[in-house]
Design a protein around this motif. Sequence first.
Motif, PDB file in Angstrom:
ATOM      1  N   GLU A 196     -14.935 -14.757 -31.460  1.00 42.63           N
ATOM      2  CA  GLU A 196     -16.058 -16.032 -31.519  1.00 42.63           C
ATOM      3  C   GLU A 196     -15.173 -17.014 -30.145  1.00 42.63           C
ATOM      4  O   GLU A 196     -15.413 -18.121 -29.739  1.00 42.63           O
ATOM      5  CB  GLU A 196     -16.259 -15.899 -32.918  1.00 42.63           C
ATOM      6  CG  GLU A 196     -17.249 -17.690 -32.304  1.00 42.63           C
ATOM      7  CD  GLU A 196     -17.284 -17.428 -34.628  1.00 42.63           C
ATOM      8  OE1 GLU A 196     -18.486 -18.884 -34.131  1.00 42.63           O
ATOM      9  OE2 GLU A 196     -17.180 -17.206 -34.900  1.00 42.63           O
ATOM     10  N   SER A 197     -13.210 -16.988 -31.032  1.00 44.29           N
ATOM     11  CA  SER A 197     -12.982 -17.620 -30.607  1.00 44.29           C
ATOM     12  C   SER A 197     -12.258 -18.109 -29.225  1.00 44.29           C
ATOM     13  O   SER A 197     -12.471 -18.808 -28.537  1.00 44.29           O
ATOM     14  CB  SER A 197     -11.374 -17.891 -31.492  1.00 44.29           C
ATOM     15  OG  SER A 197     -10.361 -19.110 -30.665  1.00 44.29           O
ATOM     16  N   GLU A 198     -12.032 -16.963 -28.596  1.00 42.65           N
ATOM     17  CA  GLU A 198     -12.619 -16.529 -27.100  1.00 42.65           C
ATOM     18  C   GLU A 198     -13.545 -17.243 -26.435  1.00 42.65           C
ATOM     19  O   GLU A 198     -13.397 -17.922 -25.420  1.00 42.65           O
ATOM     20  CB  GLU A 198     -11.708 -15.465 -26.403  1.00 42.65           C
ATOM     21  CG  GLU A 198     -10.618 -15.188 -27.454  1.00 42.65           C
ATOM     22  CD  GLU A 198     -10.290 -13.347 -27.025  1.00 42.65           C
ATOM     23  OE1 GLU A 198      -9.291 -12.508 -26.783  1.00 42.65           O
ATOM     24  OE2 GLU A 198     -11.282 -12.060 -27.048  1.00 42.65           O
TER      25      GLU A 198
ATOM     26  N   ASN B 107     -13.971 -20.622 -27.068  1.00 40.94           N
ATOM     27  CA  ASN B 107     -12.329 -21.163 -25.101  1.00 40.94           C
ATOM     28  C   ASN B 107     -13.941 -20.873 -23.816  1.00 40.94           C
ATOM     29  O   ASN B 107     -13.339 -22.335 -23.429  1.00 40.94           O
ATOM     30  CB  ASN B 107     -11.549 -20.628 -25.965  1.00 40.94           C
ATOM     31  CG  ASN B 107     -10.395 -21.730 -26.841  1.00 40.94           C
ATOM     32  OD1 ASN B 107     -10.870 -22.165 -26.469  1.00 40.94           O
ATOM     33  ND2 ASN B 107      -9.499 -20.401 -26.797  1.00 40.94           N
TER      34      ASN B 107
END
Length: 124
Positions: free
Chosen positions: A3-5, A8
Amino acid sequence: MTESELVNLWIKARWHVIVSQVAPTFLLTALVGFLALGLAGTAPSVRVAAAGVLLASGILGALVQINAANEALAVIADLRAGGSTSAVTLRIVSAAPWVNVVRFVTPAVFVVVYVALLIALFVR
């Protein structure tokens, strides 16, 4: 992807949309200013060159906007498929309909403004 990628990637796509609007907006504004200073009264070759520069910049800007919007929609699809319920992900997913403004409305506005400037440059 995590999710973080994906978040970003969303941030990068959004930044590309913003940056891609700078050059065409500047050129449209500059051309309006030059019209006020008498560009419409210059030689036809100068007016055609101004219209050509504006058209090339507008086409490139629109292509970047459309591509960045398509990438943003792909990120949204992946975030939606991931099933996360984080506030950030939900906000990004809820922005999906607005990404179509970048894909369709912004280029359409450019075309309308471009035609209006062509009329101002060439019709007397």
